[in-house]
Design a protein around this motif. Sequence first.
Motif, short mmCIF file in Angstrom:
data_model
loop_
_atom_site.label_atom_id
_atom_site.label_comp_id
_atom_site.label_asym_id
_atom_site.label_seq_id
_atom_site.Cartn_x
_atom_site.Cartn_y
_atom_site.Cartn_z
N LEU A 42 62.41 -48.40 9.37
CA LEU A 42 62.35 -47.60 8.15
C LEU A 42 61.82 -46.20 8.40
O LEU A 42 62.26 -45.24 7.77
N TRP A 43 60.86 -46.07 9.34
CA TRP A 43 60.28 -44.74 9.58
C TRP A 43 61.20 -43.85 10.40
O TRP A 43 61.03 -42.62 10.40
N GLY A 44 62.15 -44.45 11.11
CA GLY A 44 63.13 -43.66 11.85
C GLY A 44 62.50 -42.63 12.74
O GLY A 44 61.58 -42.90 13.50
N GLY A 45 63.01 -41.40 12.65
CA GLY A 45 62.52 -40.31 13.50
C GLY A 45 61.51 -39.43 12.81
O GLY A 45 61.31 -38.28 13.22
N SER A 46 60.84 -39.91 11.76
CA SER A 46 59.86 -39.10 11.05
C SER A 46 58.65 -38.81 11.92
O SER A 46 58.26 -39.61 12.78
N GLU A 47 58.04 -37.65 11.69
CA GLU A 47 56.84 -37.28 12.42
C GLU A 47 55.67 -38.13 11.94
O GLU A 47 55.43 -38.27 10.74
N LEU A 48 54.93 -38.69 12.89
CA LEU A 48 53.81 -39.55 12.57
C LEU A 48 52.80 -38.84 11.67
O LEU A 48 52.32 -39.39 10.68
N ASP A 49 52.49 -37.60 12.00
CA ASP A 49 51.50 -36.85 11.23
C ASP A 49 51.95 -36.66 9.78
O ASP A 49 51.16 -36.78 8.85
N LYS A 50 53.23 -36.40 9.59
CA LYS A 50 53.73 -36.18 8.23
C LYS A 50 53.65 -37.47 7.41
O LYS A 50 53.30 -37.45 6.23
N LEU A 51 53.98 -38.60 8.03
CA LEU A 51 53.88 -39.88 7.33
C LEU A 51 52.45 -40.15 6.88
O LEU A 51 52.21 -40.59 5.76
N ARG A 52 51.50 -39.86 7.77
CA ARG A 52 50.10 -40.09 7.43
C ARG A 52 49.67 -39.22 6.27
O ARG A 52 48.94 -39.67 5.36
N ARG A 53 50.10 -37.97 6.28
CA ARG A 53 49.72 -37.06 5.18
C ARG A 53 50.34 -37.51 3.86
O ARG A 53 49.69 -37.44 2.81
N LEU A 54 51.57 -37.94 3.89
CA LEU A 54 52.22 -38.39 2.66
C LEU A 54 51.54 -39.65 2.12
O LEU A 54 51.36 -39.79 0.91
N ILE A 55 51.16 -40.56 3.00
CA ILE A 55 50.47 -41.78 2.55
C ILE A 55 49.11 -41.43 1.96
O ILE A 55 48.69 -42.02 0.95
N ALA A 56 48.42 -40.47 2.56
CA ALA A 56 47.09 -40.09 2.08
C ALA A 56 47.13 -39.47 0.68
O ALA A 56 46.12 -39.48 -0.02
N THR A 57 48.28 -38.93 0.28
CA THR A 57 48.37 -38.26 -1.02
C THR A 57 49.15 -39.08 -2.06
O THR A 57 49.50 -38.55 -3.11
N LEU A 58 49.39 -40.36 -1.79
CA LEU A 58 50.09 -41.19 -2.77
C LEU A 58 49.25 -41.32 -4.04
O LEU A 58 48.03 -41.42 -3.98
N PRO A 59 49.89 -41.33 -5.21
CA PRO A 59 49.13 -41.47 -6.46
C PRO A 59 48.45 -42.83 -6.54
O PRO A 59 48.98 -43.83 -6.06
N ILE A 60 47.26 -42.87 -7.15
CA ILE A 60 46.47 -44.09 -7.22
C ILE A 60 46.88 -44.97 -8.39
O ILE A 60 46.93 -46.20 -8.28
N GLU A 61 47.21 -44.37 -9.54
CA GLU A 61 47.55 -45.16 -10.73
C GLU A 61 48.88 -44.69 -11.32
O GLU A 61 48.93 -44.21 -12.45
N PRO A 62 49.98 -44.84 -10.59
CA PRO A 62 51.28 -44.48 -11.15
C PRO A 62 51.80 -45.60 -12.05
O PRO A 62 51.10 -46.59 -12.30
N LEU A 63 53.02 -45.46 -12.54
CA LEU A 63 53.64 -46.55 -13.28
C LEU A 63 53.69 -47.80 -12.39
O LEU A 63 53.83 -47.71 -11.18
N PRO A 64 53.57 -48.98 -12.98
CA PRO A 64 53.52 -50.21 -12.18
C PRO A 64 54.69 -50.38 -11.22
O PRO A 64 54.50 -50.88 -10.10
N ALA A 65 55.90 -50.01 -11.61
CA ALA A 65 57.04 -50.16 -10.71
C ALA A 65 56.85 -49.32 -9.46
O ALA A 65 57.17 -49.74 -8.34
N GLN A 66 56.32 -48.12 -9.64
CA GLN A 66 56.05 -47.26 -8.49
C GLN A 66 54.89 -47.82 -7.67
O GLN A 66 54.92 -47.78 -6.43
N GLN A 67 53.88 -48.35 -8.34
CA GLN A 67 52.76 -48.95 -7.63
C GLN A 67 53.21 -50.10 -6.74
O GLN A 67 52.77 -50.25 -5.60
N ASP A 68 54.11 -50.93 -7.26
CA ASP A 68 54.62 -52.05 -6.47
C ASP A 68 55.36 -51.57 -5.23
O ASP A 68 55.27 -52.17 -4.15
N LEU A 69 56.12 -50.49 -5.39
CA LEU A 69 56.85 -49.94 -4.25
C LEU A 69 55.88 -49.40 -3.21
O LEU A 69 56.08 -49.60 -1.99
#
Length: 508
Positions: free
Chosen positions: A83-110
């Motif tokens: 799934l991560w393919g050729g993505s830069e490791l650093d970019k993935l970490r930054r995106l995960i660190a900024t994920l919303p904490i209380e989004p809509l439940p469907a988004q939270q499940d994803l």
Amino acid sequence: MGCVATGVMSLGAAVHGQDAPISSIDWLSDSLATPVVAVAPSNEPPVANSAGIESVTVTPLGAPSPDGIGLIGRRESGFPGNLWGGSELDKLRRLIATLPIEPLPAQQDLIRLLLLTELDPPIGAGPEGFLFQARIDALLARGAVDEAAEMLKRTGSKAPAIFQRAFDVALLQGREDAGCHQLRATPGISPSYSTRIFCLARTGDWQAAALTLDTAKALGHLSEEEDALLARFLEPELADGAEPLPAPERPSPLVYRMLEAIGEPVPTAQLPLAFAHADLRETAGWRARIGAAERLARVGSLAPDRLLEIWSEQKPAASGGVWERVEVMQALDAAVTEADPSRVASLLPEAWAEAQSAHLELPFAALFGPRLEDIVLSGQSAALAFRVGLLTDAYERLALTQPPPPGEMDAFLVALARGLPEEAKAPGVLAEAITEGFTTGTLPETLSRPLADGRIGEAILLSMSVLENGAGGDLDDVTNAIAFLRSVRLEDVARRYALQLMLLDRRG
């Protein structure tokens, strides 16, 4: 959490990047004497900052990366292993660190599915487990302490940063002794003075703990706050008649447990979600238990059945606020159990309003939606029960088998649950934006480009801000979010997200 990613496209391979540690949490215990910091690659020659001897962490060459560890198999999740393919490791970490904490439940499940699925490590992943650390931090930020603990248990890693998280998770779970035992059993780990003193005391070696405190003070390794807390922790009589210590705004799990041990606990209501688990224990007051359970259930970190158990522990002795919610939930539970249609009809609107006021609509739907199907209702109560059912995993079955209530809105909801909103008249601009999302093939370049490059996991992470903006009222992003989810065959997520947009109000 169902299989929401069936058929997601496969990815290609490319390059990687790496930067200093990135975390979505800022309250880890300073449990190690010399924290290990990953430094971004640099062309500059190394320059010493002092003449002191620094600690060196040795990692065996070829050690496996924990970045691929997960609790959900790729087949169960529906994600391809790469799934991560050729993505830069650093970019993935930054995106995960900024994920919303209380989004809509469907988004939270994803989000949870991404964090918990066992996937191939990204290119550049090493034994330090930088992506794994980011996933653990994201789980803790959502109060998913038990899942984080299980992930950490599966690593077998001796990396200091991973041990640091495992130690804190043990403290958050109330398993201090296990955390201290793990510390003693992990070679190459040098605990901080505070951690060493805490663990010596926990294992009953009070004399060694007191000697270590004196040594740390003599060497100037403790702040005034640390000194005062550790002194009271080792000698509780020092607190007799003394003013309570100043309550820290952002205590670490270690500080939290020591304050609790000296009888000066910090209320968890204003602390990060991971601390709420402390108030689920039987020793906590009922109101605190209710507050913690609701906070965790709101983000999917507590099962709805457990929430109902805590709501049902006693009869409310007061009125107003949370007690009104507890009282009506208990009454509705009894009425549904007794299959009393008239009583259910009278209680359902008030109970639903209470669930809405606390953003607990999805736990409410999980608790009562399936049970309401067996009760014959009419009028407004039947319409409300039908909509509650559309917020459950059975939304499509209900749309195909249950006669919908009359009206333009419910006709649209039924079409939407079937994945064909264009077959019904859109009752407003939000419904129009949703319909466009199901019919358009156009995506914004920010999402289409990583898709075209085979960086599907990265694209899903990038889409989180689009989903969040859509839930906040941006109609263009409503369309973009739904179109994107369907483009990567996340059909179930797209439908549930759209239904929640129509049935829940998260604007503002």
